[in-house]
Motif scaffolding. Structure first.
Motif: not given
Length: 255
Positions: A208-222
């Protein structure tokens, strides 16, 4: 030689395309030469990198079915070191046409062999299925990133994907490895998200990657602006998460 990484999960809506586009952009920011291969008929990775597929004469479909060269189809993006091999809705019918072709599981591998040396990383955005196109993707890849959504039923279907990877590793691509499981759409405030993270860690440990992708409105908008999140809002949590993931992957490769 460029490392080919497939981003795969037959479950839809887990963040495959988001990861393909934004990891690629983050690697480009880290001065790596990157090619995104859009192997999904929905072509969202192509549009997310501002490629107008309606104006293209050559896409991955023509390359796989008509034998066109990858060079003819590859498009440059707004980022210096980031290119894309675009998709098209025609790819929906490609699997039927490929059934009759010789070495049908190796079509994508053979296609990419002519261009992989031009890049440090080739990221393949797989379609949400385990059909012949996805088998081609996994046969062409050196490793696979498996995005896992931090929601109920997250682990459902992963055993099927892992079984497919096992079969491909034994019959078509002995070098195939799992690059890592990536937790996406994570919200640390939710008890369920934390439970899913614990479960994934418990099952897969260091994979499992140490990095976690968090919920983020900018990710949805881009995507609606046709640019990766790092160009849309470099200070956003989503941009920082994907830069961290890119660093984790490059560090892993240099070990």
């Amino acid at each position: 030689m460029g490392k080919i990484i497939a981003i795969a999960n037959q479950k839809g809506g887990v963040g495959k395309t988001t990861t393909a586009v934004n990891l690629a952009a983050s690697l480009a920011v880290l001065e790596k030469r990157v090619l995104v291969v859009d192997a999904d008929p929905q072509a969202n990775a192509s549009s997310g990198l501002n490629i107008d597929i309606t104006k293209l004469e050559t896409t991955i479909y023509e390359c796989l079915i008509n034998g066109e060269s990858a060079d003819k189809a590859i498009q440059h993006t707004e980022m210096d070191k980031l290119d894309v091999l675009p998709s098209h809705i025609d790819l929906v019918g490609a699997e039927v046409e490929m059934i009759k072709m010789q070495n049908r599981e190796y079509l994508l591998k053979n296609l990419l062999s002519s261009v992989r040396d031009n890049y440090d990383y080739v990221l393949i955005d797989c379609s949400p299925s385990l059909g012949l196109i996805t088998i081609n993707c996994l046969t062409a890849a050196d490793s696979v990133i498996i995005p896992v959504q931090a929601e109920y039923y997250a682990l459902e279907g992963i055993s099927k994907l892992l079984n497919t990877i096992k079969i491909i590793k034994s019959r078509l691509n002995t070098a195939l490895e799992i690059e890592g499981f990536l937790l996406t759409m994570y919200d640390s405030r939710l008890k369920l998200a934390n439970q899913v993270y614990s479960e994934v860690k418990q099952y897969f440990g260091d994979m499992v990657f140490e990095t976690v992708i968090q919920r983020n409105i900018k990710l949805s908008e881009s995507p609606s602006h046709g640019i990766p999140v790092i160009l849309y809002d470099a200070d956003s949590r989503g941009a920082r998460n994907y830069i961290q993931l890119a660093q984790e992957i490059t560090k892993k490769r240099t070990k």
